[in-house]
Design an enzyme around this catalytic site. Structure first.
Site, PDB file in Angstrom:
ATOM      1  N   GLY A   1       0.818  -1.205   0.000  1.00  0.00           N
ATOM      2  CA  GLY A   1       0.000   0.000   0.000  1.00  0.00           C
ATOM      3  C   GLY A   1       0.856   1.262   0.000  1.00  0.00           C
TER       4      GLY A   1
ATOM      5  N   LEU B   1       1.415   3.609   2.358  1.00  0.00           N
ATOM      6  CA  LEU B   1       2.303   3.733   3.515  1.00  0.00           C
ATOM      7  C   LEU B   1       3.265   2.558   3.599  1.00  0.00           C
ATOM      8  CD1 LEU B   1       3.224   5.089   6.109  1.00  0.00           C
ATOM      9  CD2 LEU B   1       1.323   3.932   7.296  1.00  0.00           C
TER      10      LEU B   1
ATOM     11  N   ASP C   1      -3.139 -14.076   5.064  1.00  0.00           N
ATOM     12  CA  ASP C   1      -4.496 -13.619   5.359  1.00  0.00           C
ATOM     13  C   ASP C   1      -4.602 -13.150   6.803  1.00  0.00           C
ATOM     14  OD1 ASP C   1      -7.194 -13.193   5.575  1.00  0.00           O
ATOM     15  OD2 ASP C   1      -7.783 -15.291   5.270  1.00  0.00           O
TER      16      ASP C   1
ATOM     17  N   THR D   1      -9.873   0.858   3.641  1.00  0.00           N
ATOM     18  CA  THR D   1      -9.809   2.322   3.740  1.00  0.00           C
ATOM     19  C   THR D   1     -10.843   3.064   2.896  1.00  0.00           C
ATOM     20  OG1 THR D   1      -8.132   2.409   1.997  1.00  0.00           O
ATOM     21  CG2 THR D   1      -7.347   2.269   4.283  1.00  0.00           C
TER      22      THR D   1
ATOM     23  N   ASP E   1      -7.662   9.383  12.154  1.00  0.00           N
ATOM     24  CA  ASP E   1      -8.419  10.452  12.805  1.00  0.00           C
ATOM     25  C   ASP E   1      -9.921  10.186  12.761  1.00  0.00           C
ATOM     26  OD1 ASP E   1      -8.148  10.843   9.944  1.00  0.00           O
ATOM     27  OD2 ASP E   1      -9.097  12.796  10.192  1.00  0.00           O
TER      28      ASP E   1
ATOM     29  N   TYR F   1     -16.436   2.863   8.768  1.00  0.00           N
ATOM     30  CA  TYR F   1     -14.971   2.771   8.671  1.00  0.00           C
ATOM     31  C   TYR F   1     -14.317   3.201   9.981  1.00  0.00           C
ATOM     32  CZ  TYR F   1     -10.269   4.489   7.696  1.00  0.00           C
ATOM     33  OH  TYR F   1      -8.915   4.758   7.766  1.00  0.00           O
TER      34      TYR F   1
ATOM     35  N   TRP G   1      -5.133  12.517   6.645  1.00  0.00           N
ATOM     36  CA  TRP G   1      -4.906  13.210   5.374  1.00  0.00           C
ATOM     37  C   TRP G   1      -3.592  12.742   4.724  1.00  0.00           C
ATOM     38  CZ3 TRP G   1      -6.515  19.081   5.416  1.00  0.00           C
ATOM     39  CH2 TRP G   1      -7.791  19.212   5.974  1.00  0.00           C
TER      40      TRP G   1
END
Length: 305
Positions: A9, A11, A34, A65, A105, A128, A153
């Site tokens: 991903g 990050l 998994d 996400t 956040d 989420y 963000w």
């Protein structure tokens, strides 16, 4: 040795590159292991431990996400964001490893008026955020050697994000409307990866040593307090200066109501970074969290090469 889960991903890729550049031993996995299966995680962890004889940390960057899609895809969101961290924490405890888990956040309601601290009550408004909050609680309950790092963000070179979207739209449009009633702070993925690597180093110290970062919840984003409109204006300004945008585009402020979504975005999600700043500075007195404008400039300069 570090086991990095979710290494493909935005990050995870940034953290993989950073660990490799610093010569820090790690192994990365993505969907081949998994996280919704404790047995699958346990088998892989045991194989790693047998091979390297010391698996010190598990870092979890894997998550569901898609904020709006989560409202209709609840089962998958739940197992990835709550059951996954619970399973990882159990396995980490079983093999004597520490866990660093990434959160968001969105665990907060977003109706605050000052930066959110780690011990502020959580009150997510969407599914989420609810599953991310529950994933935090599950990981902390299963393994006392758990570090949670909440961020916001996020943008970086290895995935879709606000900066890339703005640059694309600014190339296509004469005018662009961006919401001006949601306030927070951007986070450069490189800066977050750097903070995570530093937190791992500080958390690895013995409890009696100076610079030790204790388990628990930490907040990290770049420094600043802005709206998405402010962010877009700076992207435009710096993009024009660097030659990433050949033509001008007028950026106009608008309200969230003009862009209806399934999930209410937190109108205020500025995170208080005092705790992590102190912890990382104790380990390295030269460390300081970068300002959001400086980090944006670094990012745009890199992608412009």
């Amino acid at each position: 040795m570090i086991w990095l889960i979710g290494n493909k991903g935005m990050l995870g890729t940034e953290l993989s590159n950073l660990l490799a550049s610093r010569g820090i031993p790690f192994v990365g996995t993505d969907r081949e292991v998994d996280i919704t299966s404790e047995a699958s995680l346990s088998e892989y962890a045991q194989n790693l431990a047998d091979a390297c004889q010391s698996l010190d940390w598990i870092v979890n960057c894997a998550a569901y996400t898609a904020v709006d899609k989560a409202e209709d895809d609840r089962e998958l969101c739940r197992v990835l964001n709550e059951e996954g961290p619970r399973n990882i924490a159990r396995v980490a405890k079983k093999i004597g490893a520490k866990l660093l888990h990434v959160s968001t956040d969105y665990v907060f309601h977003g109706d605050g008026a000052r930066p959110y601290r780690e011990d502020d009550p959580t009150d997510p408004t969407g599914y989420y955020g609810l599953t991310k909050r529950d994933g935090e609680l599950a990981a902390l309950a299963e393994n006392p050697d758990t570090w949670i790092i909440r961020t916001a963000w996020l943008y970086g070179p290895h995935g879709n994000n606000f900066v890339f979207t703005m640059l694309r739209l600014m190339k296509e449009k004469e005018t662009l409307s961006v919401v001006n009633d949601q306030r927070g702070t951007p986070t450069n993925a490189y800066d977050l990866a750097d903070a995570m690597a530093r937190l791992i180093a500080a958390g690895s110290l013995h409890a009696a040593e100076a610079g030790r970062a204790a388990p628990g919840v930490y907040h990290f984003s770049n420094l600043g307090n802005i709206t998405w409109y402010d962010f877009a204006c700076e992207i435009h300004k710096q993009g024009r200066s660097l030659g990433l945008l050949a033509k001008d585009c007028e950026v106009k402020p608008c309200t969230s109501a003009e862009f209806p979504a399934k999930v209410r975005r937190p109108p205020y999600s500025v995170l208080d970074k005092a705790k992590i700043a102190a912890a990382l500075a104790a380990a390295d007195p030269t460390y300081a969290i970068p300002d959001w404008k400086e980090s944006l400039a670094d990012f745009l300069a890199k992608i412009g090469k």
